[in-house]
Design an enzyme around this catalytic site. Structure first.
Site, PDB file in Angstrom:
ATOM      1  N   ASN A   1      44.369  43.108  46.215  1.00 29.27           N
ATOM      2  CA  ASN A   1      43.051  42.695  45.723  1.00 29.27           C
ATOM      3  C   ASN A   1      43.256  41.786  44.513  1.00 29.27           C
ATOM      4  O   ASN A   1      44.386  41.551  44.091  1.00 29.27           O
ATOM      5  CB  ASN A   1      42.206  43.923  45.352  1.00 29.27           C
ATOM      6  CG  ASN A   1      40.742  43.570  45.140  1.00 29.27           C
ATOM      7  OD1 ASN A   1      40.125  42.872  45.945  1.00 29.27           O
ATOM      8  ND2 ASN A   1      40.187  44.015  44.014  1.00 29.27           N
ATOM      9  N   LYS A   2      42.142  41.299  43.949  1.00 34.83           N
ATOM     10  CA  LYS A   2      42.200  40.367  42.833  1.00 34.83           C
ATOM     11  C   LYS A   2      43.169  40.837  41.762  1.00 34.83           C
ATOM     12  O   LYS A   2      43.181  42.021  41.396  1.00 34.83           O
ATOM     13  CB  LYS A   2      40.810  40.182  42.228  1.00 34.83           C
ATOM     14  CG  LYS A   2      40.733  39.235  41.069  1.00 34.83           C
ATOM     15  CD  LYS A   2      41.337  37.904  41.358  1.00 34.83           C
ATOM     16  CE  LYS A   2      40.632  37.254  42.557  1.00 34.83           C
ATOM     17  NZ  LYS A   2      41.375  36.040  42.979  1.00 34.83           N
TER      18      LYS A   2
ATOM     19  N   ARG B   1      34.137  32.419  48.702  1.00 35.45           N
ATOM     20  CA  ARG B   1      35.309  33.245  48.473  1.00 35.45           C
ATOM     21  C   ARG B   1      34.886  34.708  48.649  1.00 35.45           C
ATOM     22  O   ARG B   1      33.734  35.004  48.858  1.00 35.45           O
ATOM     23  CB  ARG B   1      35.910  32.993  47.081  1.00 35.45           C
ATOM     24  CG  ARG B   1      34.952  32.648  45.981  1.00 35.45           C
ATOM     25  CD  ARG B   1      34.157  33.710  45.300  1.00 35.45           C
ATOM     26  NE  ARG B   1      34.856  34.968  45.154  1.00 35.45           N
ATOM     27  CZ  ARG B   1      34.191  36.113  45.280  1.00 35.45           C
ATOM     28  NH1 ARG B   1      32.928  36.142  45.556  1.00 35.45           N
ATOM     29  NH2 ARG B   1      34.824  37.245  45.136  1.00 35.45           N
ATOM     30  N   GLY B   2      35.951  35.594  48.580  1.00 35.21           N
ATOM     31  CA  GLY B   2      35.712  36.988  48.928  1.00 35.21           C
ATOM     32  C   GLY B   2      36.148  37.171  50.378  1.00 35.21           C
ATOM     33  O   GLY B   2      35.737  36.400  51.265  1.00 35.21           O
ATOM     34  N   ALA B   3      37.002  38.160  50.613  1.00 34.72           N
ATOM     35  CA  ALA B   3      37.665  38.311  51.916  1.00 34.72           C
ATOM     36  C   ALA B   3      36.715  38.275  53.115  1.00 34.72           C
ATOM     37  O   ALA B   3      36.870  37.432  54.006  1.00 34.72           O
ATOM     38  CB  ALA B   3      38.523  39.573  51.908  1.00 34.72           C
TER      39      ALA B   3
ATOM     40  N   ARG C   1      43.803  29.956  52.999  1.00 39.12           N
ATOM     41  CA  ARG C   1      44.248  30.912  51.967  1.00 39.12           C
ATOM     42  C   ARG C   1      45.059  32.018  52.659  1.00 39.12           C
ATOM     43  O   ARG C   1      44.705  32.447  53.755  1.00 39.12           O
ATOM     44  CB  ARG C   1      43.067  31.530  51.196  1.00 39.12           C
ATOM     45  CG  ARG C   1      42.313  30.514  50.335  1.00 39.12           C
ATOM     46  CD  ARG C   1      41.246  31.193  49.513  1.00 39.12           C
ATOM     47  NE  ARG C   1      41.802  31.893  48.350  1.00 39.12           N
ATOM     48  CZ  ARG C   1      41.098  32.720  47.573  1.00 39.12           C
ATOM     49  NH1 ARG C   1      39.804  32.981  47.872  1.00 39.12           N
ATOM     50  NH2 ARG C   1      41.646  33.315  46.517  1.00 39.12           N
TER      51      ARG C   1
ATOM     52  N   GLN D   1      35.040  35.534  38.325  1.00 39.61           N
ATOM     53  CA  GLN D   1      34.143  35.973  39.412  1.00 39.61           C
ATOM     54  C   GLN D   1      33.244  37.122  38.934  1.00 39.61           C
ATOM     55  O   GLN D   1      32.117  37.269  39.389  1.00 39.61           O
ATOM     56  CB  GLN D   1      34.967  36.444  40.627  1.00 39.61           C
ATOM     57  CG  GLN D   1      35.626  35.328  41.413  1.00 39.61           C
ATOM     58  CD  GLN D   1      37.034  35.035  40.951  1.00 39.61           C
ATOM     59  OE1 GLN D   1      37.362  35.195  39.759  1.00 39.61           O
ATOM     60  NE2 GLN D   1      37.899  34.594  41.863  1.00 39.61           N
TER      61      GLN D   1
ATOM     62  N   ASP E   1      41.570  42.600  49.760  1.00 44.15           N
ATOM     63  CA  ASP E   1      41.775  41.413  50.581  1.00 44.15           C
ATOM     64  C   ASP E   1      42.650  41.718  51.783  1.00 44.15           C
ATOM     65  O   ASP E   1      42.605  41.027  52.790  1.00 44.15           O
ATOM     66  CB  ASP E   1      42.386  40.303  49.729  1.00 44.15           C
ATOM     67  CG  ASP E   1      41.339  39.725  48.791  1.00 44.15           C
ATOM     68  OD1 ASP E   1      40.686  38.739  49.155  1.00 44.15           O
ATOM     69  OD2 ASP E   1      41.127  40.330  47.723  1.00 44.15           O
TER      70      ASP E   1
HETATM   71  O1  MRU Z   1      39.911  34.870  44.917  1.00 47.10           O
HETATM   72  P1  MRU Z   1      38.701  35.574  45.428  1.00 47.10           P
HETATM   73  O2  MRU Z   1      37.489  35.410  44.571  1.00 47.10           O
HETATM   74  O3  MRU Z   1      38.434  35.269  46.880  1.00 47.10           O
HETATM   75  O4  MRU Z   1      39.112  37.149  45.373  1.00 47.10           O
HETATM   76  C1  MRU Z   1      38.198  38.062  45.887  1.00 47.10           C
HETATM   77  C2  MRU Z   1      38.639  39.468  45.724  1.00 47.10           C
HETATM   78  O5  MRU Z   1      39.742  39.794  45.319  1.00 47.10           O
HETATM   79  C3  MRU Z   1      37.674  40.526  46.213  1.00 47.10           C
HETATM   80  O6  MRU Z   1      37.799  41.692  45.457  1.00 47.10           O
HETATM   81  C4  MRU Z   1      37.998  40.835  47.686  1.00 47.10           C
HETATM   82  O7  MRU Z   1      38.093  39.656  48.404  1.00 47.10           O
HETATM   83  C5  MRU Z   1      36.986  41.724  48.310  1.00 47.10           C
HETATM   84  S1  MRU Z   1      35.492  40.890  48.497  1.00 47.10           S
HETATM   85  C6  MRU Z   1      34.452  41.998  49.178  1.00 47.10           C
END
Ligand code: MRU
Length: 320
Positions: free
Chosen positions: A228-229, A50-52, A84, A177, A218
């Site tokens: 973002n999250k 996970r993470g963009a 996603r 996370q 994201d």
């Molecule tokens: O649901 P996730 O864990 O994929 O969410 C990730 C985030 O919101 C991060 O802040 C974002 O993807 C940037 S990662 C460098």
């Protein structure tokens, strides 16, 4: 913990895409082997990776694997692209491989994203004052980008310059996370930190314990609205109320010029069971911070400020 190299986070082998299963961290370091595009898509959907930016890299490897195995590429593209909805890096990476779905191209894309992180870290470190107490949300380290990290890469670069006193780490409900992944990465890097419940951030700001907020993204719309999250918007409101810098660190693969504003960004609604197994719950995975609350956006190109319509670069790297 062995060094968190890019290949350890996600790599392409002859018969599989291999990811370090982030659902099991920090207690167990287990690799997950994905033998098809559909299995990579499942690993993305279930947050094994996970993470963009890391999602983009994994998808690129998934498409290259599908091509190497003679899978139907259009079907592979679709299953990966629909894993996603919010992180635009996913489609960006798949489109980067559309004309050249080879392992070499996918590995080059991975290396580019890691190099972008190093450059962002240097740009963002310029914004950090000595003795900084930084607050971050979710995980934006090497695990989230395929290596080095975006916002956490900036923390790392500032730490290496002796500018950081400590890091406040939002635990980041419901999947933690921050408390699981960011804490693990900072612990390994030897950077002082403290995990906090998400609700403590605003009061720490009020107490003068925070100097700046750094987050990832994201998807960033053309006007600078940032997805973002979930919880990021609340941090931006609190930071604005307390006059604190709110800095977003994200590679240009996160920019979406086709989204005029945050209203055009699809927000993933995840299983309510992640929030409560017993009672009715609602679980948006992301939220949108309006551009007016975003002090600066740092990409690999540099530091960008409002008006973002004119300051943000193109996500098409070959166009630059
Ligand atoms: O649901 P996730 O864990 O994929 O969410 C990730 C985030 O919101 C991060 O802040 C974002 O993807 C940037 S990662 C460098």
């Amino acid at each position: 913990m062995a060094e968190l190299t890019p290949e350890r986070i996600v790599r392409l082998e002859l018969d599989a895409v291999v990811v370090l299963d982030q659902r099991r961290l920090p207690d167990e370091e287990v690799e997950l082997r994905c033998a098809s595009a559909a299995e990579v898509a499942d690993a993305i959907r279930t947050l094994a990776i996970r993470g963009a930016p890391a999602i983009g890299v994994a998808a690129a490897y998934g498409l290259a694997l599908a091509a190497a195995h003679g899978e139907d590429l259009a079907a592979a593209y679709d299953v990966l692209a629909s894993s996603r909805p919010t992180a635009v890096n996913l489609r960006w990476a798949l489109d980067e491989l559309r004309d050249d779905p080879t392992p070499e191209r996918a590995r080059a894309l991975h290396e580019e994203e890691v190099e972008c992180c190093r450059r962002m870290g240097q740009h963002a470190a310029e914004l950090i004052e000595p003795g900084a107490r930084l607050l971050t949300h979710c995980n934006t380290g090497g695990l989230a980008t395929g290596g080095y990290g975006s916002a956490l890469g900036a923390v790392r670069a500032a730490w290496e310059r002796g500018l950081v006193e400590r890091v406040w780490v939002d635990e980041t409900r419901p999947l933690l996370q921050g408390a699981r992944l960011t804490a693990w990465e900072l612990d390994e890097l030897g950077i002082p930190f403290s995990v906090i419940v998400d609700g403590a951030a605003a009061s720490l700001m009020a107490a003068g314990e925070v100097d700046a907020v750094l987050t990832g993204a994201d998807r960033i719309a053309a006007n600078g609205d940032v997805a973002n999250k979930v919880g990021t918007y609340g941090l931006a409101v609190a930071a604005s109320h307390h006059g604190l810098p709110f800095v977003v660190v994200a590679p240009t693969s996160t920019l979406d010029p086709s989204a005029a504003s945050g209203a055009d960004i699809p927000i993933e609604a995840r299983d309510p069971g992640e929030v409560s197994m017993r009672f009715p719950a609602t679980n948006p995975a992301f939220d949108v911070t309006p551009a007016e609350l975003v002090g600066s956006i740092v990409t690999e190109v540099g530091v960008h400020r409002a008006p973002y319509e004119s300051s943000l670069p193109s996500p098409v790297r070959s166009a630059r």
